[in-house]
Design a protein around this motif. Structure first.
Motif, PDB file in Angstrom:
ATOM      1  N   UNK A  46      14.232  74.029  17.395  1.00 18.44           N
ATOM      2  CA  UNK A  46      14.480  73.713  15.982  1.00 18.44           C
ATOM      3  C   UNK A  46      14.051  74.859  15.081  1.00 18.44           C
ATOM      4  N   UNK A  47      12.908  75.450  15.385  1.00 20.04           N
ATOM      5  CA  UNK A  47      12.417  76.564  14.575  1.00 20.04           C
ATOM      6  C   UNK A  47      13.413  77.726  14.590  1.00 20.04           C
ATOM      7  N   UNK A  48      13.890  78.072  15.767  1.00 22.47           N
ATOM      8  CA  UNK A  48      14.815  79.192  15.877  1.00 22.47           C
ATOM      9  C   UNK A  48      16.184  78.857  15.288  1.00 22.47           C
ATOM     10  N   UNK A  49      16.619  77.605  15.417  1.00 22.17           N
ATOM     11  CA  UNK A  49      17.899  77.199  14.826  1.00 22.17           C
ATOM     12  C   UNK A  49      17.856  77.335  13.308  1.00 22.17           C
ATOM     13  N   UNK A  50      16.729  76.953  12.706  1.00 18.70           N
ATOM     14  CA  UNK A  50      16.582  77.113  11.258  1.00 18.70           C
ATOM     15  C   UNK A  50      16.599  78.592  10.879  1.00 18.70           C
ATOM     16  N   UNK A  51      15.956  79.420  11.684  1.00 14.73           N
ATOM     17  CA  UNK A  51      15.920  80.855  11.392  1.00 14.73           C
ATOM     18  C   UNK A  51      17.331  81.457  11.457  1.00 14.73           C
ATOM     19  N   UNK A  52      18.124  81.011  12.414  1.00 11.55           N
ATOM     20  CA  UNK A  52      19.472  81.559  12.558  1.00 11.55           C
ATOM     21  C   UNK A  52      20.360  81.200  11.371  1.00 11.55           C
ATOM     22  N   UNK A  53      20.051  80.103  10.693  1.00  9.29           N
ATOM     23  CA  UNK A  53      20.863  79.682   9.566  1.00  9.29           C
ATOM     24  C   UNK A  53      20.575  80.475   8.303  1.00  9.29           C
ATOM     25  N   UNK A  54      19.515  81.276   8.337  1.00  5.68           N
ATOM     26  CA  UNK A  54      19.175  82.054   7.141  1.00  5.68           C
ATOM     27  C   UNK A  54      19.915  83.387   7.195  1.00  5.68           C
ATOM     28  N   UNK A  55      20.760  83.691   6.215  1.00  9.35           N
ATOM     29  CA  UNK A  55      21.630  84.870   6.283  1.00  9.35           C
ATOM     30  C   UNK A  55      20.872  86.194   6.377  1.00  9.35           C
ATOM     31  N   UNK A  56      19.704  86.281   5.761  1.00  5.25           N
ATOM     32  CA  UNK A  56      18.983  87.559   5.723  1.00  5.25           C
ATOM     33  C   UNK A  56      18.414  87.939   7.084  1.00  5.25           C
ATOM     34  N   UNK A  57      18.205  86.973   7.956  1.00  7.48           N
ATOM     35  CA  UNK A  57      17.633  87.260   9.273  1.00  7.48           C
ATOM     36  C   UNK A  57      18.752  87.650  10.243  1.00  7.48           C
ATOM     37  N   UNK A  58      18.684  88.875  10.749  1.00  3.40           N
ATOM     38  CA  UNK A  58      19.706  89.346  11.684  1.00  3.40           C
ATOM     39  C   UNK A  58      19.358  88.932  13.116  1.00  3.40           C
ATOM     40  N   UNK A  59      20.272  89.214  14.024  1.00  4.65           N
ATOM     41  CA  UNK A  59      20.086  88.822  15.415  1.00  4.65           C
ATOM     42  C   UNK A  59      18.860  89.505  16.024  1.00  4.65           C
ATOM     43  N   UNK A  60      18.589  90.731  15.611  1.00  3.32           N
ATOM     44  CA  UNK A  60      17.423  91.460  16.122  1.00  3.32           C
ATOM     45  C   UNK A  60      16.134  90.750  15.741  1.00  3.32           C
ATOM     46  N   UNK A  61      16.036  90.247  14.514  1.00  8.61           N
ATOM     47  CA  UNK A  61      14.841  89.527  14.067  1.00  8.61           C
ATOM     48  C   UNK A  61      14.675  88.218  14.813  1.00  8.61           C
ATOM     49  N   UNK A  62      15.787  87.520  15.070  1.00  8.27           N
ATOM     50  CA  UNK A  62      15.717  86.245  15.796  1.00  8.27           C
ATOM     51  C   UNK A  62      15.253  86.479  17.229  1.00  8.27           C
ATOM     52  N   UNK A  63      15.750  87.539  17.874  1.00 14.84           N
ATOM     53  CA  UNK A  63      15.309  87.838  19.236  1.00 14.84           C
ATOM     54  C   UNK A  63      13.814  88.165  19.265  1.00 14.84           C
ATOM     55  N   UNK A  64      13.360  88.895  18.257  1.00 13.77           N
ATOM     56  CA  UNK A  64      11.929  89.212  18.176  1.00 13.77           C
ATOM     57  C   UNK A  64      11.096  87.940  18.033  1.00 13.77           C
TER      58      UNK A  64
END
Length: 528
Positions: free
Chosen positions: A141-159
């Motif tokens: 759930x935490x990561x799904x919410x992060x992915x929905x935020x436009x400013x966070x790119x794929x690199x930030x989500x992987x980190x």
């Protein structure tokens, strides 16, 4: 006098005669020790504990013993050498001034010392916020919410994904209600932050008042510590208004002091209690309101708090009265290394290149924390370590200075001074570093690891969750000593030493619904 203690593990290893005594004495594998006249039958484990307690008392008071015993022996030797008629003659020749100097002055000095010495401060009880199941935030759930935020790119989500897998956090940590909405930053308002503080602080205080039976009118001092949320009216005023506290209450709010502020609040409460009327009560509330501090940028060092910090808080009641007290506060030691620029900036609130505000955790944080810890244990060591450990450290220091600098420095064994350790659950790296530095066993850092797994980093309140874990596991005994160690921005390392007076009678606390699941195995990397 009848003493009972659990002896299941010892009974299994005892001789057959001991097994028979256990079965016939108590069917629940408890041994009864009855004192009749001047004799007391005592089993080997109990005798060992008694001898250990006597030895510990002797070591802790070695200075006084070394000063008084020789004087007493010398006086007895002088009196033994005098014949009865000489002793009687000496007593007749005593003048009033001699009697005055030998009797009145020592008594007066003792009275003055007792009047001027600092009052003992006690922990009546404490309560931790019980995180509701509705606030649970699994990794998915935490990561799904992060992915929905436009400013966070794929690199930030992987980190963030790799960080969570290695963080030591579990799937049942909780975030405030506003963080459960998609587009989290839109819901992190001032009203939402106030609601989070209301939920955490008021719940903990309600539990504490119920446990202690104290009325709000009996609270003389109120101290609240919350680093990043400082509204107007203050958090102290919110509590005063909620519980209708007295108008003459001494109140203080500590902000911007990081995760070690809880022990700073305890030290401040101790100082205020010692100048207040005897029997006064101080309420200390430790929390971190994380609702308004959600970082929406892509700077890695500033994404760390989003992944590690979780909702939590605790309330503690301190007093100079020992009535109903459960712990005695022995020492509070604070060390600050903020004079060095690197220490001052290692935990820094700032804006990134795009103007997003957050907390920057410097890569040198662990090295700075290690240096701060060394300064703190150097200060608290002489206060708590037995004489043997202090002498070994002194010999090592002299050897390094005089004989050879390559002599390995002696690291004092703090396990001889404390039975339990509460290390701030700031992250897995923090716990690992302290376990290595202090040569602690896995069981001695279990409370810290399990608190991080179940509740996450709850800032200054994490130490109280760890103490609650130890008690919920039934490991606390009367006379046990506890060492709390906290780290905070600035950079600070603060510690407090407690002595248990009365263990908890039940595990009715923040661990009540989950203690049966712990301890759990925490892999180095959590794979889903």
């Amino acid at each position: 006098m009848t003493c009972t203690y659990s002896a299941r593990s010892w009974a299994l290893k005892s001789a057959p005669l001991s097994d028979t005594i256990i079965r016939t004495t108590n069917k629940h594998t408890k041994i009864s020790i009855r004192k009749q006249g001047s004799s007391c039958s005592m089993s080997p484990p109990t005798r060992s504990k008694c001898l250990k307690a006597v030895y510990q008392r002797a070591v802790d008071n070695s200075t006084a013993i070394m000063m008084t015993v020789p004087l007493a022996v010398a006086a007895l030797v002088v009196m033994a050498r005098l014949r009865p008629d000489e002793l009687a003659s000496q007593l007749r020749d005593l003048r009033p001034v001699h009697l005055f100097l030998s009797c009145f002055l020592p008594a007066a000095a003792a009275i003055v010392y007792l009047m001027l010495r600092p009052r003992a401060v006690y922990l009546v009880d404490y309560a931790g916020f019980r995180t509701p199941h509705t606030c649970r935030i699994p990794f998915a759930s935490f990561l799904e919410h992060a992915k929905q935020f436009p400013a966070l790119n794929e690199r930030s989500v992987r980190f963030m994904t790799r960080l969570l897998e290695r963080s030591g956090l579990g799937e049942e940590t909780c975030l405030p209600p506003s963080h459960h909405y998609i587009g989290t930053h839109k819901y992190c308002t001032l009203d939402a932050a106030r609601d989070e503080f209301d939920l955490v602080a008021f719940s903990a205080i309600d539990d504490l008042l119920a446990k202690t039976g104290i009325t709000p009118d009996a609270i003389d001092i109120l101290i609240v510590n919350c680093s990043l949320f400082c509204p107007v009216p203050s958090l102290v005023d919110m509590i005063v208004n909620k519980y209708k506290l007295r108008g003459d209450i001494r109140s203080t709010q500590l902000s911007g002091m990081g995760c070690s502020a809880g022990l700073i609040a305890v030290g401040l409460a101790r100082n205020l209690l010692q100048v207040s009327p005897k029997g006064a009560h101080a309420l200390v509330v430790s929390t971190e309101t994380i609702t308004p501090n959600y970082y929406v940028g892509t700077e890695r060092a500033m994404l760390l708090p989003n992944c590690l910090f979780r909702i939590g808080g605790a309330a503690a009641l301190l007093s100079t009265s020992s009535a109903k007290a459960r712990f005695r506060l022995k020492h509070v030691v604070r060390t600050l290394t903020g004079a060095h620029d690197s220490s001052y900036q290692c935990v820094y609130q700032e804006e990134d290149a795009e103007g997003h505000r957050g907390i920057n955790l410097n890569k040198d944080l662990m090295n700075i924390a290690g240096d701060s810890l060394k300064a703190n244990i150097t200060a608290i060591g002489p206060l708590v370590l037995p004489a043997r450990e202090q002498l070994m450290f002194a010999f090592s220091f002299v050897a390094r200075k005089v004989i050879n600098r390559r002599v390995k420095p002696y690291i004092p064994d703090f396990r001889t001074a404390f039975e339990h350790f509460c290390i701030h659950a700031g992250g897995r790296a923090v716990i690992d570093e302290l376990q290595k530095s202090l040569s602690l066993s896995d069981e001695q850092v279990e409370a810290s690891r399990m608190t991080l797994h179940r509740f996450g980093n709850t800032s200054s309140s994490s130490l109280w969750y760890e103490l609650a874990y130890i008690e919920a596991k039934g490991r606390m005994r009367k006379g046990d000593r506890v060492w709390m160690i906290g780290f905070g921005s600035g950079f600070k390392c603060n510690s407090a030493a407690w002595e248990c007076i009365e263990p908890a009678r039940n595990a009715d606390g923040p661990w009540a619904t989950s203690i049966h699941k712990y301890p759990v195995d925490i892999p180095d990397v959590l794979k889903h």
